[in-house]
Design a protein around this motif. Structure first.
Motif, PDB file in Angstrom:
ATOM      1  N   MET A  71      12.095  33.743  70.847  1.00 48.46           N
ATOM      2  CA  MET A  71      10.770  33.764  70.236  1.00 48.46           C
ATOM      3  C   MET A  71       9.740  33.769  71.357  1.00 48.46           C
ATOM      4  N   ASP A  72       8.727  34.615  71.197  1.00 43.68           N
ATOM      5  CA  ASP A  72       7.669  34.662  72.197  1.00 43.68           C
ATOM      6  C   ASP A  72       6.312  34.547  71.510  1.00 43.68           C
ATOM      7  N   ARG A 100       2.476  36.405  64.870  1.00 42.71           N
ATOM      8  CA  ARG A 100       2.744  37.091  63.593  1.00 42.71           C
ATOM      9  C   ARG A 100       3.132  36.093  62.511  1.00 42.71           C
ATOM     10  N   ILE A 101       3.967  35.134  62.877  1.00 44.46           N
ATOM     11  CA  ILE A 101       4.331  34.093  61.908  1.00 44.46           C
ATOM     12  C   ILE A 101       3.084  33.308  61.501  1.00 44.46           C
ATOM     13  N   GLY A 102       2.206  33.005  62.454  1.00 43.72           N
ATOM     14  CA  GLY A 102       0.962  32.308  62.152  1.00 43.72           C
ATOM     15  C   GLY A 102       0.073  33.095  61.210  1.00 43.72           C
ATOM     16  N   GLY A 119      -2.140  28.728  66.465  1.00 41.63           N
ATOM     17  CA  GLY A 119      -1.041  27.769  66.374  1.00 41.63           C
ATOM     18  C   GLY A 119       0.311  28.450  66.490  1.00 41.63           C
ATOM     19  N   GLY A 120       0.461  29.606  65.826  1.00 43.03           N
ATOM     20  CA  GLY A 120       1.710  30.348  65.938  1.00 43.03           C
ATOM     21  C   GLY A 120       1.943  30.866  67.346  1.00 43.03           C
ATOM     22  N   ALA A 121       0.881  31.347  67.994  1.00 39.51           N
ATOM     23  CA  ALA A 121       1.017  31.851  69.362  1.00 39.51           C
ATOM     24  C   ALA A 121       1.391  30.731  70.329  1.00 39.51           C
ATOM     25  N   VAL A 122       0.754  29.585  70.163  1.00 46.72           N
ATOM     26  CA  VAL A 122       1.067  28.436  71.046  1.00 46.72           C
ATOM     27  C   VAL A 122       2.502  27.976  70.807  1.00 46.72           C
ATOM     28  N   SER A 123       2.910  27.903  69.540  1.00 44.85           N
ATOM     29  CA  SER A 123       4.292  27.478  69.283  1.00 44.85           C
ATOM     30  C   SER A 123       5.285  28.508  69.806  1.00 44.85           C
ATOM     31  N   GLY A 124       4.941  29.799  69.721  1.00 48.81           N
ATOM     32  CA  GLY A 124       5.800  30.825  70.291  1.00 48.81           C
ATOM     33  C   GLY A 124       5.875  30.706  71.808  1.00 48.81           C
ATOM     34  N   MET A 125       4.760  30.363  72.425  1.00 52.43           N
ATOM     35  CA  MET A 125       4.758  30.184  73.881  1.00 52.43           C
ATOM     36  C   MET A 125       5.601  28.984  74.279  1.00 52.43           C
ATOM     37  N   VAL A 126       5.519  27.923  73.511  1.00 50.78           N
ATOM     38  CA  VAL A 126       6.293  26.720  73.821  1.00 50.78           C
ATOM     39  C   VAL A 126       7.791  26.987  73.629  1.00 50.78           C
TER      40      VAL A 126
END
Length: 107
Positions: free
Chosen positions: A1-2, A8-10, A95-102
């Motif tokens: 996951m990136d 996209r999920i967000g 939030g989705g982008a940050v979680s993908g980054m994490v």
């Protein structure tokens, strides 16, 4: 996951949340107005706010008739909902982008 997958999920989650909020608000508004007859106070407060704004910035009579119309009030409410929806979409995408980054795996 990136980051892009998380974003996209967000977006999807944000859209689902915005639609859910819209349906809930519309249903509550219809029930309050037509079943419970409890929107009188809301209408009075909205009228008071419009009167206060009109006193600070006088307008011609035809403009004031438009401002007091139900269509203008509905437009104000829709504009407020659109701003809230935009805010929710931005937050859920971030939030989705940050979680993908994490969740990105380091190779």
């Amino acid at each position: 996951m990136d980051v892009s997958v998380g974003a996209r999920i967000g977006i999807v989650v944000g859209l689902i949340l915005v639609v859910s909020i819209a349906v809930a608000m519309a249903t509550a508004g219809l029930v309050a107005r037509y079943k419970l007859h409890a929107m009188g106070m809301f209408d009075m407060e909205l009228r008071a706010q419009i009167d206060k704004a009109a006193a600070m910035n006088p307008q011609p009579a035809d403009v004031m008739r438009y401002i007091y119309s139900p269509e203008f009030k509905a437009g104000m409410m829709l504009a407020g909902f659109a701003m809230m929806a935009g805010f929710v979409m931005v937050l859920s995408t971030l939030g989705g982008a940050v979680s993908g980054m994490v969740r990105t795996r380091k190779a």
